[in-house]
Design an enzyme around this catalytic site. Structure first.
Site, PDB file in Angstrom:
ATOM      1  CB  SER A  26       1.702  -7.656 -40.796  1.00 49.25           C
ATOM      2  OG  SER A  26       2.615  -6.592 -40.896  1.00 49.25           O
TER       3      SER A  26
ATOM      4  CE1 TYR B  29       0.704  -6.069 -35.406  1.00 53.81           C
ATOM      5  CE2 TYR B  29       2.598  -5.925 -36.865  1.00 53.81           C
ATOM      6  CZ  TYR B  29       1.245  -5.798 -36.646  1.00 53.81           C
ATOM      7  OH  TYR B  29       0.433  -5.396 -37.680  1.00 53.81           O
TER       8      TYR B  29
END
Length: 277
Positions: free
Chosen positions: A170, A183
């Site tokens: 990400s 995350y």
């Protein structure tokens, strides 16, 4: 924190506007003909778009998902419409035994794994450190990172030279959102682990790469973020909008294909112009 717009982990039917997974737009050209792919989180979002694209490129697909049966069946519908085989496997990737069973199912049906896409993820948004419960921290690491390890460890004995491993990292790996601390930490670790795998598995002819998406419109967004964040989601990118899942699929196809035979240890950013460092 305000309540999310839909209950996590969300479902495609609850998503407004609906996401584009390439159902009507992706055109294959045989780039993955005859390959067997295992894709986690393939019921919706990026995983669904990748499953549809892989099938249209000629791959049979093992569709891994938690418990979103309706969404997973829809993914299987599109895979089968491409005249490829779809195998549905549901269960919690936080359990190492399930990770091993997922790979075992693929091997029992097809005899091998050619492409492993570790894409399933969990996230929740928090404004303070105190809001992050110990259990949530452990669960986020288990689903996002430890599952990747267990899947790769189980799959490698059944992967031949030319096979490919793809991890979903990400933009948060390098530009972490403070509201997504657990995350973001796992996404940085995925990028790092993939770089290690490329070096460990290179002598076997197995490639490992990661994709670093920016904002992508999936059920995870309105089910884990406050409404005001959802309303402006993706506006801070140079392109001024979030990606549709279909816009990520071509990168996953390229990394899985034989055309990428010398691409290993790479991280491909698909961020709408927002740089990763």
């Amino acid at each position: 924190m305000p309540e999310p717009l839909i209950d996590p982990p969300g479902a495609e039917a609850q998503l407004e506007p609906r996401a584009d997974h390439g159902e009507e737009s992706y055109r294959g050209s045989g780039r993955l003909q005859g390959k067997v792919a295992v894709i986690t989180g393939a019921d919706s979002g990026i995983g669904k778009a990748v499953a549809i694209a892989y099938a249209r490129e000629g791959a049979d697909v093992v569709i891994s998902y938690l418990d979103e049966h309706t969404d997973a069946e829809d993914t299987a519908h599109w895979v089968r419409a491409a005249e490829r085989e779809a195998v549905l496997v549901h269960g919690d990737l936080a359990d190492p035994a399930h990770c091993r069973q997922l790979v075992r199912t693929a091997v029992q049906r097809f005899g091998r794994v050619d492409v492993l896409v570790s894409n399933a993820a969990f996230q929740m948004s928090h404004e303070t450190l105190a809001e992050i419960k110990d259990e949530e921290w452990d669960h986020t690491l288990a689903v996002n990172l430890s599952a990747y390890f267990h899947l790769v460890k189980a799959a490698v004995p059944h992967m031949a030279a030319g096979s490919a491993i793809i991890g979903s990292s990400s933009v948060n790996s390098d530009n972490p959102s403070p509201q997504l601390l657990p995350y973001a930490a796992t996404k940085a670790a995925i990028a790092n682990m993939t770089a290690s795998l490329a070096q460990l598995l290179g002598p076997k002819g197995i490639r490992a790469n990661s994709v670093a998406p920016g904002p992508v419109w999936t059920p995870l967004i309105p089910s884990t973020m406050p409404p005001e964040a959802v309303e402006s989601f993706g506006e801070n990118t140079p392109l001024g909008r979030p990606a549709q899942p279909a816009e990520l699929a071509p990168v996953y196809v390229m990394l899985a294909s034989d055309e990428a035979s010398y691409v290993s240890g790479a991280r491909v950013a698909v961020t709408g112009g927002k740089p990763i460092l």
